[in-house]
Design a protein around this motif. Structure first.
Motif: not given
Length: 188
Positions: A68-69, A51-57, A71-72, A49
């Motif tokens: 992100r979907t 890692d998914a929330l801090t990834m740049t999109v 991994p979340l 979570l």
């Protein structure tokens, strides 16, 4: 009619030793060892979570489903499973022991095989950059076969090389997933 004294013998209390709490704690931990799996799943869920929330999109994304979907969903699922497992274990639930026909549960762990496999995987991770996937993959397949008990010294390297080359061609050329070719791919 009254009695003048109590005829039942007094129960004497023995002083508690320091071994009793340690044995009780060890026994509790042994009976609830599945909590370790729950803690591992929880930590893995938090890591996914985070890692998914801090990834740049990329902002130009179209549609509701983005990178992100998944991994979340996986991270949330790991957290839910970890909590449900912990609740089940604390309520007295226990996993069923392995009942396989070919497994002797009285035998100790085979640490030699585990360490050989760990060394083979570590060697693969170190060698994939400089040697490329075909060579390091062949060493991975051959080392894993040796660690798991195969002793066909003439056949195993050939099968490992064929599997590694086939895997490289399928992923690199057919599926479009680039794998490091290494120095051998310049020759081929």
């Amino acid at each position: 009619m009254t009695t003048t004294g109590d005829t039942t013998p007094e129960t004497t209390k023995t002083p508690e030793t320091t071994e009793a709490p340690t044995a009780a704690r060890t026994s509790w931990l042994r009976e609830h060892s599945e909590l370790g799996v729950s803690a591992l799943l929880f930590l893995l869920g938090v890591l996914v979570l985070t890692d998914a929330l801090t990834m740049t999109v990329d902002i130009g994304q179209r549609g509701p489903v983005g990178p992100r979907t998944v991994p979340l969903v996986v991270g949330a699922g790991l957290l839910v499973v970890a909590v449900l497992l912990a609740v089940d274990v604390l309520r007295g639930g226990r996993g069923e022991a392995e009942g396989g026909e070919d497994i002797d549960l009285t035998e100790p762990s085979d640490w030699r095989t585990v360490l050989l496999l760990a060394g083979v995987f570590l060697g693969f991770a170190v060698l994939i950059g400089p040697l490329g996937f075909p060579v390091s993959g062949a060493l991975l397949f051959w080392g894993a076969a040796y660690a798991l008990g195969s002793r066909h010294h003439h056949r195993d390297p050939l099968i490992a090389a064929a599997l590694s080359l086939l895997t490289y061609v399928v992923f690199n050329n057919l599926l479009g997933v680039p794998l490091p070719g290494g120095p051998l791919m310049g020759v081929l």
